[in-house]
Scaffold this active site. Structure first.
Site, short mmCIF file in Angstrom:
data_model
loop_
_atom_site.label_atom_id
_atom_site.label_comp_id
_atom_site.label_asym_id
_atom_site.label_seq_id
_atom_site.Cartn_x
_atom_site.Cartn_y
_atom_site.Cartn_z
N ASN A 76 0.81 -1.22 0.00
CA ASN A 76 0.00 0.00 0.00
C ASN A 76 0.84 1.27 0.00
O ASN A 76 0.33 2.35 -0.31
CB ASN A 76 -0.98 0.00 1.18
CG ASN A 76 -2.11 -0.98 0.94
OD1 ASN A 76 -2.25 -1.51 -0.16
ND2 ASN A 76 -2.92 -1.23 1.97
N ARG A 82 -8.03 -0.72 -7.77
CA ARG A 82 -8.57 0.61 -7.45
C ARG A 82 -7.48 1.64 -7.25
O ARG A 82 -7.68 2.84 -7.47
CB ARG A 82 -9.43 0.54 -6.19
CG ARG A 82 -10.59 -0.40 -6.28
CD ARG A 82 -11.36 -0.35 -4.99
NE ARG A 82 -11.75 1.02 -4.70
CZ ARG A 82 -12.81 1.62 -5.20
NH1 ARG A 82 -13.61 0.97 -6.01
NH2 ARG A 82 -13.08 2.87 -4.90
N CYS A 91 -16.74 -2.34 -4.88
CA CYS A 91 -15.63 -3.15 -4.38
C CYS A 91 -16.20 -4.14 -3.38
O CYS A 91 -17.20 -3.86 -2.72
CB CYS A 91 -14.65 -2.19 -3.72
SG CYS A 91 -13.32 -2.98 -2.85
N ARG A 150 -16.74 2.41 -2.22
CA ARG A 150 -15.48 3.14 -2.00
C ARG A 150 -15.45 4.37 -2.90
O ARG A 150 -14.84 4.36 -3.98
CB ARG A 150 -14.28 2.23 -2.24
CG ARG A 150 -14.21 1.15 -1.19
CD ARG A 150 -13.06 0.22 -1.39
NE ARG A 150 -11.77 0.84 -1.14
CZ ARG A 150 -10.62 0.19 -1.28
NH1 ARG A 150 -10.61 -1.06 -1.66
NH2 ARG A 150 -9.48 0.80 -1.03
N PRO A 151 -16.09 5.45 -2.44
CA PRO A 151 -16.14 6.65 -3.28
C PRO A 151 -14.78 7.34 -3.38
O PRO A 151 -13.87 7.04 -2.60
CB PRO A 151 -17.13 7.55 -2.53
CG PRO A 151 -17.09 7.09 -1.11
CD PRO A 151 -16.74 5.63 -1.14
N VAL A 152 -14.64 8.23 -4.37
CA VAL A 152 -13.39 9.00 -4.50
C VAL A 152 -13.69 10.50 -4.44
O VAL A 152 -12.92 11.31 -4.91
CB VAL A 152 -12.61 8.65 -5.80
CG1 VAL A 152 -12.06 7.24 -5.72
CG2 VAL A 152 -13.47 8.82 -7.03
N ASP A 153 -14.84 10.84 -3.83
CA ASP A 153 -15.25 12.26 -3.78
C ASP A 153 -14.20 13.14 -3.10
O ASP A 153 -13.98 14.28 -3.51
CB ASP A 153 -16.61 12.39 -3.07
CG ASP A 153 -16.59 11.78 -1.68
OD1 ASP A 153 -16.14 10.62 -1.54
OD2 ASP A 153 -16.99 12.46 -0.71
N ASP A 186 -7.35 -3.15 7.83
CA ASP A 186 -6.73 -4.21 7.02
C ASP A 186 -6.28 -5.40 7.86
O ASP A 186 -5.81 -6.40 7.31
CB ASP A 186 -5.54 -3.65 6.22
CG ASP A 186 -5.99 -2.70 5.13
OD1 ASP A 186 -7.19 -2.69 4.80
OD2 ASP A 186 -5.14 -1.96 4.61
N ILE A 233 -14.21 1.72 9.44
CA ILE A 233 -13.69 2.33 8.20
C ILE A 233 -14.50 1.84 7.00
O ILE A 233 -14.98 2.64 6.20
CB ILE A 233 -12.19 1.99 7.99
CG1 ILE A 233 -11.39 2.32 9.26
CG2 ILE A 233 -11.64 2.73 6.78
CD1 ILE A 233 -11.32 3.77 9.63
N ARG A 270 -2.78 -10.83 -4.44
CA ARG A 270 -2.73 -9.38 -4.66
C ARG A 270 -1.90 -8.70 -3.57
O ARG A 270 -1.34 -7.63 -3.79
CB ARG A 270 -4.14 -8.77 -4.65
CG ARG A 270 -4.95 -9.09 -5.88
CD ARG A 270 -6.28 -8.34 -5.84
NE ARG A 270 -6.07 -7.04 -5.24
CZ ARG A 270 -6.86 -6.49 -4.33
NH1 ARG A 270 -7.93 -7.10 -3.91
NH2 ARG A 270 -6.59 -5.31 -3.82
N1 EPU Z 1 -13.77 7.56 1.56
C1 EPU Z 1 -14.70 8.48 1.19
N2 EPU Z 1 -14.44 9.30 0.12
C2 EPU Z 1 -13.24 9.23 -0.56
C3 EPU Z 1 -12.29 8.30 -0.16
C4 EPU Z 1 -12.57 7.46 0.91
O1 EPU Z 1 -15.77 8.58 1.78
O2 EPU Z 1 -13.06 10.00 -1.51
C5 EPU Z 1 -14.04 6.68 2.69
C6 EPU Z 1 -13.94 5.20 2.32
O3 EPU Z 1 -15.14 4.71 1.78
C7 EPU Z 1 -13.58 4.57 3.65
C8 EPU Z 1 -12.68 5.62 4.28
O4 EPU Z 1 -13.00 6.85 3.64
O5 EPU Z 1 -14.72 4.43 4.44
C9 EPU Z 1 -11.19 5.35 4.15
O6 EPU Z 1 -10.87 5.08 2.79
P1 EPU Z 1 -9.45 5.43 2.17
O7 EPU Z 1 -9.62 6.41 1.06
O8 EPU Z 1 -8.50 5.81 3.26
O9 EPU Z 1 -9.03 4.05 1.53
P2 EPU Z 1 -8.02 3.91 0.31
O10 EPU Z 1 -7.00 4.96 0.37
O11 EPU Z 1 -8.79 3.74 -0.96
C10 EPU Z 1 -6.24 2.41 1.48
C11 EPU Z 1 -5.73 1.01 1.35
C12 EPU Z 1 -6.77 0.03 1.84
C13 EPU Z 1 -7.10 0.37 3.30
C14 EPU Z 1 -7.58 1.82 3.39
C15 EPU Z 1 -7.86 2.27 4.81
C16 EPU Z 1 -4.28 1.12 -0.58
C17 EPU Z 1 -3.98 0.69 -1.96
N3 EPU Z 1 -5.42 0.72 -0.05
O12 EPU Z 1 -7.38 2.48 0.63
O13 EPU Z 1 -6.13 -1.25 1.79
O14 EPU Z 1 -8.10 -0.51 3.77
O15 EPU Z 1 -6.58 2.69 2.85
O16 EPU Z 1 -6.73 2.16 5.60
O17 EPU Z 1 -3.48 1.79 0.03
C18 EPU Z 1 -6.02 -3.57 1.59
O18 EPU Z 1 -4.79 -3.46 1.52
O19 EPU Z 1 -6.59 -4.68 1.77
C19 EPU Z 1 -6.85 -2.38 1.49
C20 EPU Z 1 -8.14 -2.42 1.18
#
Ligand code: EPU
Length: 450
Positions: free
Chosen positions: A23, A100, A124, A129-132, A330, A352, A422
Site C-alpha cells: 500500500n 482501485r 468493491c 469506495r467513493p473518491v469524492d 486491514d 472504516i 494481490r
Molecule cells: N472515503 C470516502 N471518500 C473518498 C475516499 C474514501 O468517503 O473519496 C471513505 C472510504 O469509503 C472509507 C474511508 O473513507 O470508508 C477510508 O478510505 P481510504 O480512502 O482511506 O481508503 P483507500 O486509500 O482507498 C487504502 C488502502 C486500503 C485500506 C484503506 C484504509 C491502498 C492501496 N489501499 O485504501 O487497503 O483498507 O486505505 O486504511 O493503500 C487492503 O490493503 O486490503 C486495502 C483495502
C-alpha cells in the site's frame, strides 16, 4: 485458478523478513509521473497489484525496468521508472477495474501534464469506495473535473492561453469515515507541483502517506507535517529523480503476528515496522500474545519475536478499527480468525469499511460462533475450528481464512487465492518455511474433501 490446501494443527515457528509495503509502493510508483527523470524503488514486493500498477504506468508512458529480488527472503526487488512519453494520459477501465489504486495516478498526472483521464473505480467487495474526497481536494487546487463515459477527466485550466498550474489552497480532507489514505497521497502529490502553499487539514496519518512524502521530499518537494493531520506543501516548479526504499508492509507483518497467536507459535519477524503496529500489538498482547522488540534497531525496520498465549490460551478482547494510529481495518479479518478460538466473547467493530465482513459467513462454516449486527460482530470463542472448503472475494478476508485453516482440525481448502496473491507474496512458501502444512494446488486438480 489456484487454491490452498491446508492441514491445520501445526505450531508455527521460525524467522521471516517482512516484504516491502504494497500500500506504500502503489502510490509511490504512481508519483514517478511527477518527474521527467528516472526514479528507482527498492524493496518492491512481487505482487499482482504491483504488476498491474507497472502495467498502467507503462501505458502512461513510463519505461519500466524491474530487477527481481535475488534472495527469496529479501524485502523485494527493485524497479526503475522513467517517463519517456507523456502523450497517453488515460488510465483505462480494463486496468482500473483490476486495481482501485490506479486512482493514485490522477494527482501526479494532472499536476505534471495538466490533464488526466482515469476510469472511475466501480464497486468493491469490501463496500462502497467513493473518491469524492480525492476530487474535492484536486478541485480546491483549481482543477476542472468532469465525468464522461465512466471516466474522470481532470484538467488544469489554461492561463492567458498557456498551460496553467494548479494553485495552492487550504483543503479539508475529512469524510464520514475519517480521512482518505490514497486521497491524501493524491492531493499531496498534486500540491507538490502547484503554485504557492497548500495546507491539507484532516490528512491521513498512515505510514504509507509518510513514505510518499519522504519520496517527494527526496525529489525536491517542500513538505512538512506528513504523519500528522495537517500537512503543509510549498509548491515547487519541478521535481527530480530519486532513489527510494519502500517501507516494510505493516499488514503483512501483522498477519504473521496473528499466525503466531492462532497456532500458539513462535515467529521472529525481521524488517518489521513495529512502530506502525502499536495498536495491533497492543490488542494481541491483551489477547495473550507476547512480543519482544529489539529496541536498538530502527523501530520501522526492527526485529520482533511473536509468541502465542501458551497454556493460558487466547483471551477475548474488544477492538474497533480506526484511522492510524488506531487499529487498522486491514487487520480486522485476521484478528477475527484469532478470536474465534478465544476463551470467551470478543467484540469487533469496523468503523472504516462498515461492510467489510465477507469472512464472517466463511468462518462460520468452519465452526466459528459469530453474530453480526451492523458494523459489529460478537465473536463467541469456540474450542476448535474444523476444516472446510471456503472462499472469500477479498484480500484480507482470504488471509483470515488461511489463518483459520492453520489452526483448524482437518483440511481447509481456500479457493480463489488470487485475491491473496494481490497482497501477500508467496504466502504458502513463507508459511511452509515456518512449519505449516500448506500446498498451492491448481484448481483443475480435484479438491481434497475436507
Ligand atoms: N472515503 C470516502 N471518500 C473518498 C475516499 C474514501 O468517503 O473519496 C471513505 C472510504 O469509503 C472509507 C474511508 O473513507 O470508508 C477510508 O478510505 P481510504 O480512502 O482511506 O481508503 P483507500 O486509500 O482507498 C487504502 C488502502 C486500503 C485500506 C484503506 C484504509 C491502498 C492501496 N489501499 O485504501 O487497503 O483498507 O486505505 O486504511 O493503500 C487492503 O490493503 O486490503 C486495502 C483495502
Amino acid at each position: 485458478m489456484d487454491r490452498f490446501d491446508i492441514r491445520g494443527g501445526t505450531r508455527l515457528a521460525g524467522r521471516l523478513s517482512v516484504k516491502g509495503s504494497k500500500n506504500a509502493a502503489l502510490p509511490l510508483l504512481a508519483a514517478t509521473l511527477l518527474t521527467d527523470e528516472p526514479v528507482t524503488f527498492r524493496h518492491v514486493p512481487d505482487l499482482a497489484d504491483i504488476r498491474n500498477m507497472l502495467r498502467l504506468l507503462g501505458e502512461l508512458g513510463c519505461q519500466v525496468d524491474s530487477s527481481p529480488a535475488t534472495d527469496t527472503d529479501s524485502p523485494g526487488g527493485s524497479v526503475r521508472l522513467h517517463v519517456t512519453d507523456p502523450t497517453v494520459s488515460h488510465a483505462r477501465y480494463e486496468i482500473v477495474r483490476t486495481m482501485r489504486a490506479s486512482i493514485s495516478a490522477l494527482g501526479p498526472m494532472l499536476a505534471k501534464r495538466g490533464y488526466a483521464r482515469i476510469s472511475l473505480p466501480g464497486g468493491c467487495s469490501i463496500g462502497e469506495r467513493p473518491v469524492d474526497l480525492h476530487l474535492r481536494g484536486l478541485q480546491a487546487l483549481g482543477a476542472d473535473i468532469t465525468l464522461d463515459s465512466g471516466d474522470i477527466i481532470a484538467r488544469v485550466p489554461k492561463a492567458h492561453g498557456k498551460a496553467g498550474r494548479l494553485r495552492g489552497a487550504r483543503i479539508f480532507l475529512g469524510g464520514p469515515f475519517g480521512s482518505t489514505v490514497l486521497g491524501t497521497a493524491n492531493v499531496m502529490c498534486a500540491a507538490a507541483l502547484a503554485e504557492g502553499t497548500t495546507v491539507i487539514e484532516s490528512a491521513a496519518c498512515e505510514p504509507e502517506v509518510v513514505d510518499v512524502a519522504n519520496l517527494l521530499i527526496a525529489m525536491g518537494a517542500r513538505i512538512t507535517g506528513a504523519g500528522s493531520p495537517r500537512i503543509t506543501i510549498h509548491g515547487v516548479e519541478r521535481l527530480r529523480g530519486a532513489d527510494h526504499t519502500v517501507i516494510p508492509d505493516r499488514i503483512e507483518a501483522g498477519t504473521y503476528m496473528c499466525a503466531a497467536l492462532i497456532t500458539n507459535g513462535d515467529i521472529t519477524l525481521d524488517n518489521c515496522p513495529a512502530d506502525a503496529l502499536m495498536a495491533h500489538m497492543d490488542r494481541l498482547t491483551h489477547a495473550g500474545g507476547h512480543f519482544e522488540t529489539d529496541d536498538k534497531k530502527d523501530p520501522m525496520r526492527t526485529t520482533v519475536r511473536c509468541q502465542g498465549a501458551g497454556t493460558r490460551g487466547i483471551q477475548p478482547i474488544e477492538v474497533t478499527t480506526q484511522p492510524h494510529p488506531g487499529f487498522p481495518t486491514d487487520l480486522q479479518a485476521q484478528l477475527m480468525a484469532v478470536l474465534t478460538l478465544a476463551d470467551g466473547n470478543s467484540v469487533i467493530t469496523e468503523r472504516i469499511f462498515t461492510e467489510r465482513f465477507l469472512h464472517v459467513a466463511e468462518l462460520s462454516r468452519m465452526g466459528a460462533n459469530l453474530f453480526r449486527q451492523g458494523p459489529t460482530v460478537i465473536v463467541s470463542g469456540v474450542r476448535r475450528l474444523v476444516g472446510a472448503p471456503v472462499m472469500a472475494s477479498d484480500l484480507r478476508a482470504s488471509a483470515c481464512l488461511v489463518l483459520a485453516g492453520l489452526a483448524a482440525e482437518g483440511t481447509t481448502v481456500v479457493n480463489r487465492v488470487y485475491h491473496l496473491d494481490r497482497g501477500y507474496e508467496r504466502m504458502e512458501d513463507r508459511l511452509r518455511a515456518l512449519g505449516a502444512n500448506i500446498e498451492r494446488v491448481n484448481e483443475k486438480e480435484p479438491a481434497i474433501s475436507a
